[in-house]
Motif scaffolding. Structure first.
Motif, PDB file in Angstrom:
ATOM      1  N   ALA A   1       7.547  11.202 -27.191  1.00 29.10           N
ATOM      2  CA  ALA A   1       8.003  11.494 -25.828  1.00 29.10           C
ATOM      3  C   ALA A   1       9.095  12.550 -25.883  1.00 29.10           C
ATOM      4  CB  ALA A   1       8.535  10.233 -25.158  1.00 29.10           C
ATOM      5  N   LEU A   2       9.201  13.314 -24.826  1.00 32.56           N
ATOM      6  CA  LEU A   2      10.229  14.346 -24.694  1.00 32.56           C
ATOM      7  C   LEU A   2      11.415  13.777 -23.930  1.00 32.56           C
ATOM      8  CD1 LEU A   2      11.164  17.365 -24.781  1.00 32.56           C
ATOM      9  CD2 LEU A   2      10.000  17.616 -22.560  1.00 32.56           C
ATOM     10  N   VAL A   3      12.638  13.995 -24.455  1.00 36.38           N
ATOM     11  CA  VAL A   3      13.859  13.593 -23.773  1.00 36.38           C
ATOM     12  C   VAL A   3      14.731  14.831 -23.628  1.00 36.38           C
ATOM     13  CG1 VAL A   3      15.893  12.110 -23.784  1.00 36.38           C
ATOM     14  CG2 VAL A   3      13.742  11.281 -24.778  1.00 36.38           C
ATOM     15  N   VAL A   4      15.175  15.103 -22.395  1.00 39.32           N
ATOM     16  CA  VAL A   4      15.994  16.279 -22.119  1.00 39.32           C
ATOM     17  C   VAL A   4      17.185  15.859 -21.275  1.00 39.32           C
ATOM     18  CG1 VAL A   4      16.074  18.559 -21.022  1.00 39.32           C
ATOM     19  CG2 VAL A   4      13.992  17.821 -22.208  1.00 39.32           C
ATOM     20  N   ASN A   5      18.384  16.250 -21.709  1.00 38.59           N
ATOM     21  CA  ASN A   5      19.611  16.004 -20.948  1.00 38.59           C
ATOM     22  C   ASN A   5      19.948  17.242 -20.123  1.00 38.59           C
ATOM     23  OD1 ASN A   5      21.207  14.683 -23.925  1.00 38.59           O
ATOM     24  ND2 ASN A   5      20.001  13.551 -22.458  1.00 38.59           N
ATOM     25  N   LEU A   6      20.097  17.066 -18.815  1.00 41.54           N
ATOM     26  CA  LEU A   6      20.510  18.148 -17.921  1.00 41.54           C
ATOM     27  C   LEU A   6      21.865  17.810 -17.311  1.00 41.54           C
ATOM     28  CD1 LEU A   6      17.175  18.839 -15.989  1.00 41.54           C
ATOM     29  CD2 LEU A   6      18.136  20.137 -17.907  1.00 41.54           C
ATOM     30  N   PRO A   7      22.635  18.819 -16.932  1.00 42.61           N
ATOM     31  CA  PRO A   7      23.874  18.557 -16.197  1.00 42.61           C
ATOM     32  C   PRO A   7      23.561  17.867 -14.866  1.00 42.61           C
ATOM     33  CG  PRO A   7      23.852  20.787 -17.042  1.00 42.61           C
ATOM     34  CD  PRO A   7      22.463  20.237 -17.231  1.00 42.61           C
ATOM     35  N   GLY A   8      24.591  17.337 -14.229  1.00 42.59           N
ATOM     36  CA  GLY A   8      24.399  16.484 -13.068  1.00 42.59           C
ATOM     37  C   GLY A   8      24.360  17.119 -11.698  1.00 42.59           C
ATOM     38  N   SER A   9      24.395  18.424 -11.587  1.00 43.19           N
ATOM     39  CA  SER A   9      24.339  19.024 -10.249  1.00 43.19           C
ATOM     40  C   SER A   9      22.893  19.350  -9.865  1.00 43.19           C
ATOM     41  CB  SER A   9      25.175  20.302 -10.198  1.00 43.19           C
ATOM     42  OG  SER A   9      24.486  21.370 -10.807  1.00 43.19           O
ATOM     43  N   PRO A  10      22.580  19.295  -8.563  1.00 44.23           N
ATOM     44  CA  PRO A  10      21.224  19.652  -8.140  1.00 44.23           C
ATOM     45  C   PRO A  10      20.824  21.065  -8.591  1.00 44.23           C
ATOM     46  CG  PRO A  10      22.372  18.569  -6.351  1.00 44.23           C
ATOM     47  CD  PRO A  10      23.390  18.815  -7.430  1.00 44.23           C
ATOM     48  N   ARG A  11      21.768  22.012  -8.523  1.00 44.16           N
ATOM     49  CA  ARG A  11      21.439  23.387  -8.955  1.00 44.16           C
ATOM     50  C   ARG A  11      21.119  23.437 -10.444  1.00 44.16           C
ATOM     51  NH1 ARG A  11      22.440  28.523  -5.987  1.00 44.16           N
ATOM     52  NH2 ARG A  11      22.013  29.135  -8.094  1.00 44.16           N
ATOM     53  N   ALA A  12      21.901  22.726 -11.256  1.00 47.82           N
ATOM     54  CA  ALA A  12      21.640  22.711 -12.698  1.00 47.82           C
ATOM     55  C   ALA A  12      20.291  22.067 -12.995  1.00 47.82           C
ATOM     56  CB  ALA A  12      22.755  21.980 -13.429  1.00 47.82           C
ATOM     57  N   VAL A  13      19.940  21.050 -12.241  1.00 43.91           N
ATOM     58  CA  VAL A  13      18.637  20.407 -12.408  1.00 43.91           C
ATOM     59  C   VAL A  13      17.523  21.383 -12.036  1.00 43.91           C
ATOM     60  CG1 VAL A  13      17.127  18.624 -11.420  1.00 43.91           C
ATOM     61  CG2 VAL A  13      19.431  18.031 -12.218  1.00 43.91           C
ATOM     62  N   GLU A  14      17.686  22.082 -10.924  1.00 40.19           N
ATOM     63  CA  GLU A  14      16.677  23.078 -10.522  1.00 40.19           C
ATOM     64  C   GLU A  14      16.519  24.161 -11.583  1.00 40.19           C
ATOM     65  OE1 GLU A  14      18.051  24.538  -6.762  1.00 40.19           O
ATOM     66  OE2 GLU A  14      17.481  22.697  -5.712  1.00 40.19           O
ATOM     67  N   GLN A  15      17.646  24.670 -12.066  1.00 43.43           N
ATOM     68  CA  GLN A  15      17.601  25.727 -13.081  1.00 43.43           C
ATOM     69  C   GLN A  15      16.980  25.213 -14.378  1.00 43.43           C
ATOM     70  OE1 GLN A  15      21.743  26.705 -13.045  1.00 43.43           O
ATOM     71  NE2 GLN A  15      21.618  27.584 -10.994  1.00 43.43           N
ATOM     72  N   GLY A  16      17.386  24.022 -14.798  1.00 40.64           N
ATOM     73  CA  GLY A  16      16.863  23.464 -16.045  1.00 40.64           C
ATOM     74  C   GLY A  16      15.380  23.175 -15.964  1.00 40.64           C
ATOM     75  N   LEU A  17      14.949  22.577 -14.876  1.00 45.93           N
ATOM     76  CA  LEU A  17      13.523  22.286 -14.750  1.00 45.93           C
ATOM     77  C   LEU A  17      12.716  23.555 -14.528  1.00 45.93           C
ATOM     78  CD1 LEU A  17      13.546  18.868 -12.886  1.00 45.93           C
ATOM     79  CD2 LEU A  17      13.134  19.346 -15.315  1.00 45.93           C
ATOM     80  N   GLY A  18      13.356  24.600 -14.012  1.00 48.62           N
ATOM     81  CA  GLY A  18      12.689  25.903 -13.932  1.00 48.62           C
ATOM     82  C   GLY A  18      12.357  26.453 -15.313  1.00 48.62           C
ATOM     83  N   VAL A  19      13.186  26.137 -16.287  1.00 52.97           N
ATOM     84  CA  VAL A  19      12.921  26.520 -17.681  1.00 52.97           C
ATOM     85  C   VAL A  19      11.888  25.578 -18.293  1.00 52.97           C
ATOM     86  CG1 VAL A  19      13.945  26.645 -20.005  1.00 52.97           C
ATOM     87  CG2 VAL A  19      15.196  27.559 -18.036  1.00 52.97           C
ATOM     88  N   LEU A  20      12.055  24.286 -18.056  1.00 55.10           N
ATOM     89  CA  LEU A  20      11.249  23.276 -18.744  1.00 55.10           C
ATOM     90  C   LEU A  20       9.823  23.141 -18.235  1.00 55.10           C
ATOM     91  CD1 LEU A  20      11.037  20.950 -20.773  1.00 55.10           C
ATOM     92  CD2 LEU A  20      11.965  19.443 -18.987  1.00 55.10           C
ATOM     93  N   THR A  21       9.621  23.086 -16.916  1.00 57.12           N
ATOM     94  CA  THR A  21       8.294  22.739 -16.404  1.00 57.12           C
ATOM     95  C   THR A  21       7.183  23.703 -16.831  1.00 57.12           C
ATOM     96  OG1 THR A  21       8.815  23.687 -14.226  1.00 57.12           O
ATOM     97  CG2 THR A  21       9.099  21.298 -14.500  1.00 57.12           C
ATOM     98  N   PRO A  22       7.425  25.007 -16.964  1.00 59.21           N
ATOM     99  CA  PRO A  22       6.329  25.854 -17.453  1.00 59.21           C
ATOM    100  C   PRO A  22       5.933  25.544 -18.902  1.00 59.21           C
ATOM    101  CG  PRO A  22       8.003  27.190 -16.359  1.00 59.21           C
ATOM    102  CD  PRO A  22       8.573  25.815 -16.518  1.00 59.21           C
ATOM    103  N   LEU A  23       6.834  24.942 -19.660  1.00 60.71           N
ATOM    104  CA  LEU A  23       6.562  24.617 -21.057  1.00 60.71           C
ATOM    105  C   LEU A  23       5.852  23.278 -21.227  1.00 60.71           C
ATOM    106  CD1 LEU A  23      10.086  25.541 -22.497  1.00 60.71           C
ATOM    107  CD2 LEU A  23       8.027  26.984 -22.469  1.00 60.71           C
ATOM    108  N   LEU A  24       5.910  22.422 -20.217  1.00 62.75           N
ATOM    109  CA  LEU A  24       5.419  21.058 -20.361  1.00 62.75           C
ATOM    110  C   LEU A  24       3.943  20.935 -20.728  1.00 62.75           C
ATOM    111  CD1 LEU A  24       7.363  19.072 -17.624  1.00 62.75           C
ATOM    112  CD2 LEU A  24       7.558  18.870 -20.114  1.00 62.75           C
ATOM    113  N   PRO A  25       3.024  21.668 -20.119  1.00 57.92           N
ATOM    114  CA  PRO A  25       1.621  21.478 -20.521  1.00 57.92           C
ATOM    115  C   PRO A  25       1.410  21.704 -22.025  1.00 57.92           C
ATOM    116  CG  PRO A  25       1.735  22.714 -18.478  1.00 57.92           C
ATOM    117  CD  PRO A  25       3.143  22.612 -18.997  1.00 57.92           C
ATOM    118  N   HIS A  26       1.944  22.786 -22.551  1.00 56.17           N
ATOM    119  CA  HIS A  26       1.800  23.078 -23.980  1.00 56.17           C
ATOM    120  C   HIS A  26       2.534  22.038 -24.822  1.00 56.17           C
ATOM    121  CE1 HIS A  26       1.261  25.404 -27.631  1.00 56.17           C
ATOM    122  NE2 HIS A  26       2.564  25.293 -27.855  1.00 56.17           N
TER     123      HIS A  26
END
Length: 160
Positions: A125-150
């Motif tokens: 399983a993949l575990v990723v720690n993101l900072p706690g602000s909504p903007r940081a979550v948006e930015q972090g998942l913007g990096v992560l979600t395109p990588l998830l299928p692979h």
């Protein structure tokens, strides 16, 4: 991508006590659902390594292939999310953690202070720690979600 199960864990003393409304967890849930993952409501736990480890272990036991934490990655004494995560990660993904900080830094200089980890558990399983602000979550998942299928395909032995 198949509909992999994901869990969002919000790490916040104030939110866990009902003193503040969490906005990062619901945002993470929305973005993960938009990326095709099966994710329920965020789990909110207080700061601290033990509470984080317990919540991640519960998510993994329930079958989550992706666990995203939000909060507790800074440098205050109560910010212990990486410490609660470290023992559950079998293989680090330092490039991913660096990419998350780099993206955050392009928006706010203090993002480099985030101590968030990214890695893979022994069970795949993949575990990723993101900072706690909504903007940081948006930015972090913007990096992560395109990588998830692979990444999820690789974790079950997919070809390069």
């Amino acid at each position: 991508m198949d509909s992999a199960q994901a869990t969002v864990i919000v790490v916040s003393d104030r939110c866990s006590r009902g003193e503040a409304e969490d906005r990062s967890g619901p945002r993470a849930v929305d973005l993960l659902r938009a990326a095709g993952l099966d994710v329920g409501a965020p789990v909110v736990v207080p700061d601290g390594a033990a509470s984080v480890a317990t919540a991640i272990e519960a998510a993994l036991a329930a079958g989550s292939r992706v666990v995203i934490t939000s909060g507790g990655t800074g440098v205050t004494p109560r910010d212990q999310t990486p410490e609660g995560t470290r023992g559950l990660i079998d293989r680090d993904l330092p490039g991913l953690a660096e990419a998350l900080r780099r993206e955050g830094q392009s928006h706010v200089a203090t993002a480099v202070l985030s101590r968030g980890l990214a890695g893979v558990t022994e069970g795949g399983a993949l575990v990723v720690n993101l900072p706690g602000s909504p903007r940081a979550v948006e930015q972090g998942l913007g990096v992560l979600t395109p990588l998830l299928p692979h990444l999820l395909d690789q974790l079950v032995g997919g070809d390069h």
